[in-house]
Design a protein around this motif. Structure first.
Motif, PDB file in Angstrom:
ATOM      1  N   GLU A  77       0.655 104.756  99.937  1.00  0.00           N
ATOM      2  CA  GLU A  77       0.253 105.091  98.564  1.00  0.00           C
ATOM      3  C   GLU A  77       1.023 106.318  98.068  1.00  0.00           C
ATOM      4  O   GLU A  77       1.538 106.334  96.946  1.00  0.00           O
ATOM      5  CB  GLU A  77      -1.253 105.333  98.507  1.00  0.00           C
ATOM      6  CG  GLU A  77      -1.741 105.576  97.082  1.00  0.00           C
ATOM      7  CD  GLU A  77      -3.253 105.709  97.019  1.00  0.00           C
ATOM      8  OE1 GLU A  77      -3.851 106.180  98.011  1.00  0.00           O
ATOM      9  OE2 GLU A  77      -3.821 105.336  95.984  1.00  0.00           O
ATOM     10  N   ARG A  78       1.118 107.327  98.930  1.00  0.00           N
ATOM     11  CA  ARG A  78       1.868 108.534  98.533  1.00  0.00           C
ATOM     12  C   ARG A  78       3.326 108.177  98.244  1.00  0.00           C
ATOM     13  O   ARG A  78       3.912 108.633  97.260  1.00  0.00           O
ATOM     14  CB  ARG A  78       1.802 109.594  99.642  1.00  0.00           C
ATOM     15  CG  ARG A  78       0.500 110.390  99.664  1.00  0.00           C
ATOM     16  CD  ARG A  78       0.656 111.656 100.509  1.00  0.00           C
ATOM     17  NE  ARG A  78       0.860 111.373 101.937  1.00  0.00           N
ATOM     18  CZ  ARG A  78      -0.134 111.124 102.804  1.00  0.00           C
ATOM     19  NH1 ARG A  78      -1.384 111.147 102.408  1.00  0.00           N
ATOM     20  NH2 ARG A  78       0.127 110.877 104.082  1.00  0.00           N
ATOM     21  N   GLU A 113      -2.565 105.292 103.439  1.00  0.00           N
ATOM     22  CA  GLU A 113      -2.460 106.597 102.763  1.00  0.00           C
ATOM     23  C   GLU A 113      -1.000 106.982 102.532  1.00  0.00           C
ATOM     24  O   GLU A 113      -0.605 107.375 101.432  1.00  0.00           O
ATOM     25  CB  GLU A 113      -3.164 107.700 103.578  1.00  0.00           C
ATOM     26  CG  GLU A 113      -4.678 107.558 103.636  1.00  0.00           C
ATOM     27  CD  GLU A 113      -5.142 106.402 104.534  1.00  0.00           C
ATOM     28  OE1 GLU A 113      -4.409 106.057 105.504  1.00  0.00           O
ATOM     29  OE2 GLU A 113      -6.215 105.831 104.265  1.00  0.00           O
ATOM     30  N   GLN A 114      -0.178 106.875 103.587  1.00  0.00           N
ATOM     31  CA  GLN A 114       1.237 107.248 103.443  1.00  0.00           C
ATOM     32  C   GLN A 114       1.934 106.317 102.450  1.00  0.00           C
ATOM     33  O   GLN A 114       2.733 106.742 101.613  1.00  0.00           O
ATOM     34  CB  GLN A 114       1.943 107.205 104.804  1.00  0.00           C
ATOM     35  CG  GLN A 114       3.388 107.714 104.761  1.00  0.00           C
ATOM     36  CD  GLN A 114       3.480 109.166 104.291  1.00  0.00           C
ATOM     37  OE1 GLN A 114       2.733 110.017 104.759  1.00  0.00           O
ATOM     38  NE2 GLN A 114       4.361 109.441 103.336  1.00  0.00           N
TER      39      GLN A 114
END
Ligand code: GUN
Ligand code: ZN
Length: 440
Positions: free
Chosen positions: A184-185, A181-182
């Protein structure tokens, strides 16, 4: 050594022996129509772009730099190199997986510190310029700040740079892992801020299959599918123990390359380093995808990885560019890497001409990256990333040049005997960005 910050002359002319390529030289051809050699010519540069070439001197409206008797080449393109690994170049006694754990990962952990990342990026890009490399596809580290630092430093220098935060969410030490998730951000933010700005482009950067979970590989593939203008860079089939490990980690994949193929990571803007242990099906898949292999001979020799078969790549029809892979590679000098490339091919009974080598480090790399409209040649309208080289320095190289009879002999001897110490001047977008303090 000095990095000049001279202003951009509107009309600049450089005199010397101009050498570039108009097409891909046929494998093994010494007399190739793809070679464009213009001895004693003026290279004309207007507003930072190549405007033409001519034998007669241009008038006084041009700022003239007379490098008569020197070799002038397009700036080199290094399609696979690691910024933080200048600190581990020349590390003793390990093959790939041991080398990563023993030397490389500890060095990369330090790049979480923004000050280390900034200093490292500036030192690295200045080192590229000091070796005549004006464009590169670069691995920073897993840390977002390390990619930011590289983008910022390349923009200041006006360089063509392709990079992106390294994705690695397993099989790496604390301080050197992200999560899906991180990561991707971070990628989305970096793409928004840097991709397409100045001469910068973003590469979705998968370190290699073992350090990404299937979920992270799927995320990387989704990024590539969402924007076809993004590059992708990774490693593939470099070392036999690595290949065996990938087979254990991804039992349903047909091959190492297939781990990437099935996630949509192979496309015309993908750069895969090494590709030594690919099978025939992999080679067909690569050719169909339009992806390229970055041939990293000094690294392959130093880490004992294996011998890349370039003629087999030619037969299969996939593109090959030249790369240093520092710090697995032992020099940023493209001449030294091409010499190692010659030796690797010679070990398999093949002969790599100077044309094949130099093309793979200039126009060939540019074409494989889809950037031939900007870099890699003296075509009119491309940006003036240009390097001036001494044909020889020191008694051995000078004597060799004196007896060279024809062009290929001369250029091959230069490729074999030269290194960054022969660099006289390095222009990026028509502006001097490096000139060694050697009294020229
Ligand atoms: N495979 C995964 N990471 C690396 C690296 O940093 N260098 C090389 N040569 N191979 C790798
Ligand atoms: Zn590498």
């Amino acid at each position: 050594m000095t990095a000049s910050t001279s202003s951009l002359p509107c009309r600049l002319a450089l005199k010397g022996d101009l050498l570039d390529f108009t097409a891909s030289p046929a494998w093994g051809a010494i007399d190739s129509p793809a070679v464009r050699f213009q001895p004693g010519h003026w290279l004309l540069i207007e507003a930072g772009r190549i405007a033409g070439s001519q034998l007669e001197a241009p008038d006084e409206t041009w700022e003239r730099h007379d490098h008569s008797g020197r070799l002038i080449l397009p700036g080199f393109i290094d399609t696979h190199v690691h910024c933080p690994q200048l600190d581990v170049i020349g590390s003793y006694g390990a093959e790939l997986l041991d080398w990563l754990n023993r030397y490389t990962f500890p060095a990369e952990i330090r790049y979480s510190d923004p000050a280390v990342a900034k200093f490292g990026a500036e030192r690295f890009l200045d080192a590229l310029l000091a070796h005549g490399t004006t464009a590169a596809v670069v691995f920073p580290t897993v840390h977002k700040v390390s990619a930011e630092a590289l983008f910022e430093a390349a923009a200041v220098r006006g360089m063509r740079l392709v990079t992106g935060k390294v994705l690695m969410d397993r099989h790496a030490p604390d301080g050197l892992r992200d999560d899906v998730e991180q990561a991707e951000r971070d990628c989305i933010d970096l793409i928004a801020r840097f991709h397409g700005r100045d001469r910068l482009a973003y590469a979705v950067t998968v370190r290699f299959a073992p350090t990404s979970t299937p979920a992270q590989l799927a995320m990387a593939g989704a990024l590539c599918r969402a924007d076809a203008s993004l590059f992708m860079q990774t490693h593939v089939a470099e070392n036999r123990a690595e290949v065996a490990w990938v087979a254990e980690l991804f039992p349903t994949a047909r091959s190492y390359l297939d781990v990437y193929a099935r996630e949509g990571l192979l496309h015309p803007r993908a750069v895969l380093a090494h590709g030594i242990w690919l099978d025939d099906e992999d080679k067909r898949v690569l050719a169909a995808s339009g992806a390229q292999v970055a041939f990293c001979p000094s690294s392959n020799l130093f880490l004992g990885s294996g011998l890349f078969d370039w003629p087999a790549a030619q037969r299969a029809g996939f593109q090959v560019s030249a790369a240093s892979d520092v710090g697995g590679g032992t020099s940023l000098s493209m001449q030294r890497n091409l010499l190692d490339g010659y030796k690797v091919q010679a070990m398999a009974g093949h002969r790599m001409t100077a044309w094949a080598g130099l093309h793979a480090a200039t126009r060939g790399a540019a074409e494989a990256l889809g950037l031939a409209h900007e870099i890699g040649s003296f075509d009119v309208g491309t940006l003036a990333d240009v390097c001036v080289w001494d044909w020889a320095s020191g008694p051995v190289a000078q004597a060799r040049q004196q007896v060279a009879r024809e062009l290929h002999e001369k250029v091959f001897a230069w490729m074999t005997l030269s290194d960054e110490r022969d660099l006289v001047s390095c222009y990026v977008g028509g502006k001097v960005r490096f000139q060694p303090d050697k009294g020229h």
